[in-house]
Design a protein around this motif. Structure first.
Motif, mmCIF file in Angstrom:
data_model
loop_
_atom_site.group_PDB
_atom_site.id
_atom_site.type_symbol
_atom_site.label_atom_id
_atom_site.label_comp_id
_atom_site.label_asym_id
_atom_site.label_seq_id
_atom_site.Cartn_x
_atom_site.Cartn_y
_atom_site.Cartn_z
ATOM 1 N N LYS A 98 0.620 -1.503 -0.044
ATOM 2 C CA LYS A 98 -0.249 0.007 -0.185
ATOM 3 C C LYS A 98 0.484 1.520 -0.114
ATOM 4 O O LYS A 98 0.877 2.032 -0.665
ATOM 5 C CB LYS A 98 -1.227 -0.210 1.449
ATOM 6 C CG LYS A 98 -1.515 1.773 1.347
ATOM 7 C CD LYS A 98 -2.899 0.853 2.133
ATOM 8 C CE LYS A 98 -3.276 2.375 2.876
ATOM 9 N NZ LYS A 98 -3.494 2.471 3.911
ATOM 10 N N GLU A 101 2.590 2.371 -3.384
ATOM 11 C CA GLU A 101 2.070 2.847 -4.614
ATOM 12 C C GLU A 101 2.226 4.338 -4.624
ATOM 13 O O GLU A 101 2.191 5.042 -3.598
ATOM 14 C CB GLU A 101 0.248 2.407 -4.823
ATOM 15 C CG GLU A 101 0.367 0.718 -4.464
ATOM 16 C CD GLU A 101 -1.513 0.370 -4.754
ATOM 17 O OE1 GLU A 101 -2.453 1.927 -4.732
ATOM 18 O OE2 GLU A 101 -1.755 -0.200 -3.736
ATOM 19 N N GLU A 102 2.509 4.883 -5.810
ATOM 20 C CA GLU A 102 2.270 5.726 -6.199
ATOM 21 C C GLU A 102 0.789 6.515 -5.582
ATOM 22 O O GLU A 102 0.235 6.784 -6.347
ATOM 23 C CB GLU A 102 2.834 6.444 -6.924
ATOM 24 C CG GLU A 102 3.175 8.278 -8.299
ATOM 25 C CD GLU A 102 3.989 8.277 -9.360
ATOM 26 O OE1 GLU A 102 3.866 9.366 -9.565
ATOM 27 O OE2 GLU A 102 3.794 7.290 -9.986
ATOM 28 N N HIS A 103 0.529 8.101 -5.020
ATOM 29 C CA HIS A 103 -0.317 8.076 -5.096
ATOM 30 C C HIS A 103 0.163 10.487 -3.913
ATOM 31 O O HIS A 103 1.408 10.382 -4.035
ATOM 32 C CB HIS A 103 -0.808 8.097 -3.039
ATOM 33 C CG HIS A 103 -0.082 7.978 -2.079
ATOM 34 N ND1 HIS A 103 1.100 6.677 -2.031
ATOM 35 C CD2 HIS A 103 0.315 9.019 -0.973
ATOM 36 C CE1 HIS A 103 1.644 6.899 -1.047
ATOM 37 N NE2 HIS A 103 1.248 8.369 -0.087
ATOM 38 N N HIS A 105 -1.441 13.876 -1.282
ATOM 39 C CA HIS A 105 -1.916 13.742 -0.209
ATOM 40 C C HIS A 105 -2.139 15.838 -0.714
ATOM 41 O O HIS A 105 -1.463 16.108 -1.355
ATOM 42 C CB HIS A 105 -0.320 13.964 0.945
ATOM 43 C CG HIS A 105 -0.737 12.455 1.531
ATOM 44 N ND1 HIS A 105 -1.084 11.766 1.849
ATOM 45 C CD2 HIS A 105 0.557 11.843 0.863
ATOM 46 C CE1 HIS A 105 -0.485 10.257 1.612
ATOM 47 N NE2 HIS A 105 0.506 11.151 1.864
ATOM 48 N N ALA A 146 4.085 13.941 -5.983
ATOM 49 C CA ALA A 146 3.558 12.414 -6.390
ATOM 50 C C ALA A 146 4.309 11.539 -5.346
ATOM 51 O O ALA A 146 5.895 12.123 -5.654
ATOM 52 C CB ALA A 146 3.906 11.931 -7.340
ATOM 53 N N TRP A 148 5.814 7.647 -2.996
ATOM 54 C CA TRP A 148 5.222 6.666 -2.289
ATOM 55 C C TRP A 148 6.405 6.512 -2.022
ATOM 56 O O TRP A 148 7.836 7.156 -0.980
ATOM 57 C CB TRP A 148 5.375 5.512 -3.657
ATOM 58 C CG TRP A 148 6.943 5.454 -4.225
ATOM 59 C CD1 TRP A 148 7.407 4.272 -3.650
ATOM 60 C CD2 TRP A 148 6.839 5.818 -5.391
ATOM 61 N NE1 TRP A 148 8.211 4.144 -4.416
ATOM 62 C CE2 TRP A 148 8.622 4.714 -5.850
ATOM 63 C CE3 TRP A 148 6.802 7.070 -6.381
ATOM 64 C CZ2 TRP A 148 8.952 5.431 -7.185
ATOM 65 C CZ3 TRP A 148 7.528 6.788 -7.487
ATOM 66 C CH2 TRP A 148 8.561 6.097 -7.867
ATOM 67 N N THR A 171 -5.724 10.234 1.342
ATOM 68 C CA THR A 171 -4.431 10.496 0.053
ATOM 69 C C THR A 171 -5.030 9.493 -1.291
ATOM 70 O O THR A 171 -6.730 8.894 -1.876
ATOM 71 C CB THR A 171 -4.091 8.549 0.748
ATOM 72 O OG1 THR A 171 -3.762 8.982 1.853
ATOM 73 C CG2 THR A 171 -3.073 8.798 -0.594
ATOM 74 N N ARG A 172 -4.685 10.484 -2.568
ATOM 75 C CA ARG A 172 -5.355 10.145 -3.725
ATOM 76 C C ARG A 172 -3.929 9.168 -4.341
ATOM 77 O O ARG A 172 -3.041 9.746 -5.159
ATOM 78 C CB ARG A 172 -5.893 11.350 -4.444
ATOM 79 C CG ARG A 172 -6.846 12.242 -3.873
ATOM 80 C CD ARG A 172 -7.389 12.590 -5.305
ATOM 81 N NE ARG A 172 -6.203 13.813 -5.699
ATOM 82 C CZ ARG A 172 -6.273 14.711 -5.039
ATOM 83 N NH1 ARG A 172 -6.813 15.271 -4.481
ATOM 84 N NH2 ARG A 172 -5.424 16.076 -5.912
ATOM 85 N N PHE A 173 -4.521 7.665 -5.190
ATOM 86 C CA PHE A 173 -3.579 7.171 -5.298
ATOM 87 C C PHE A 173 -3.685 7.280 -6.954
ATOM 88 O O PHE A 173 -4.935 7.557 -7.627
ATOM 89 C CB PHE A 173 -3.591 5.371 -5.603
ATOM 90 C CG PHE A 173 -3.696 5.167 -3.892
ATOM 91 C CD1 PHE A 173 -2.249 4.968 -3.600
ATOM 92 C CD2 PHE A 173 -4.670 5.046 -2.789
ATOM 93 C CE1 PHE A 173 -2.297 3.777 -1.981
ATOM 94 C CE2 PHE A 173 -4.478 4.417 -1.813
ATOM 95 C CZ PHE A 173 -3.626 4.020 -1.432
ATOM 96 N N LEU A 174 -1.953 7.091 -7.514
ATOM 97 C CA LEU A 174 -2.143 7.518 -8.885
ATOM 98 C C LEU A 174 -2.526 6.655 -10.200
ATOM 99 O O LEU A 174 -1.475 4.860 -9.870
ATOM 100 C CB LEU A 174 -0.773 8.550 -9.474
ATOM 101 C CG LEU A 174 -1.098 9.472 -8.845
ATOM 102 C CD1 LEU A 174 0.681 10.556 -8.609
ATOM 103 C CD2 LEU A 174 -2.075 10.239 -8.709
ATOM 104 N N GLY A 177 0.754 4.816 -11.897
ATOM 105 C CA GLY A 177 1.683 4.959 -11.337
ATOM 106 C C GLY A 177 3.110 4.370 -11.373
ATOM 107 O O GLY A 177 2.711 3.679 -11.662
#
Length: 192
Positions: A98, A101-103, A105, A146, A148, A171-174, A177
């Motif tokens: 988790k 993963e690229e995300h 905030h 962006a 991780w 948190t927004r996951f791309l 990613g």
């Protein structure tokens, strides 16, 4: 050992820069708006220190950063791996994948590493900045950068975290990613 490795986002096999020089690390990170600093505790603290001991040892630093940046919530987070638990994620512990993963905030990401090591990967300006942080390192990353994180297959990581608001973090996951293509913390530490 604090380490910065810069790679092109399109080519993780190419290394533009790999350095342990703290001045060079600070200078490279400033180019993308990231603050890097080193802190020292007012007194020596044990490796198994509780949250209150950690907060007391760094009270003046925490107060200064909180006042400068408007942080109202500060806590201590730990990622650990015990010999009794062979998997890096288990009951009551977050899943390593988790974090990897690229995300992004909506709030700045500010962390002070108290003990252990963790690698924060920043994807900015067509590059990936792998910042291996160890005890004493403070990083403050602008919101919507962006990124991780990886604490390795056998994590041992304790950090003070800073937040402006209490409660749930966004948190927004791309969707596309790039994190899986880049070396893990363990890969970065492996001899060449």
């Amino acid at each position: 050992m604090t380490l910065l490795q810069i790679m092109p986002a399109a080519g993780p096999g190419t290394v533009y820069l790999r350095t342990e020089d703290l001045g060079a690390i600070r200078g490279e990170l400033l180019k993308i708006g990231v603050r890097f600093a080193r802190w020292h505790a007012a007194r020596r603290i044990p490796a198994d220190a509780d949250d209150a001991t950690i907060m007391n040892a760094y009270r003046s630093h925490i107060g200064q950063v909180s006042a400068e940046s408007g942080y109202r919530v500060v806590d201590v987070a730990r990622l650990t791996h015990t010999s009794a638990d062979p998997e890096p994620s288990g009951p009551g512990r977050p899943n390593r994948d988790k974090f990897r993963e690229e995300h992004i905030h909506d709030e700045d990401l500010t962390r002070f590493v108290v003990a252990g090591a963790g690698c924060l990967y920043l994807h900015a300006a067509g590059l990936v900045y792998a910042v291996l942080c160890t005890g004493g390192d403070l990083l403050s990353v602008p919101s919507r950068t962006a990124h991780w994180f990886d604490a390795g297959a056998r994590p041992r990581y304790t950090a003070v975290r800073f937040f402006r608001e209490d409660g749930r973090r966004t948190t927004r996951f791309l969707p596309d990613g790039i994190a899986a293509r880049f070396p893990t913390l363990d890969d970065l530490l492996a001899p060449p």
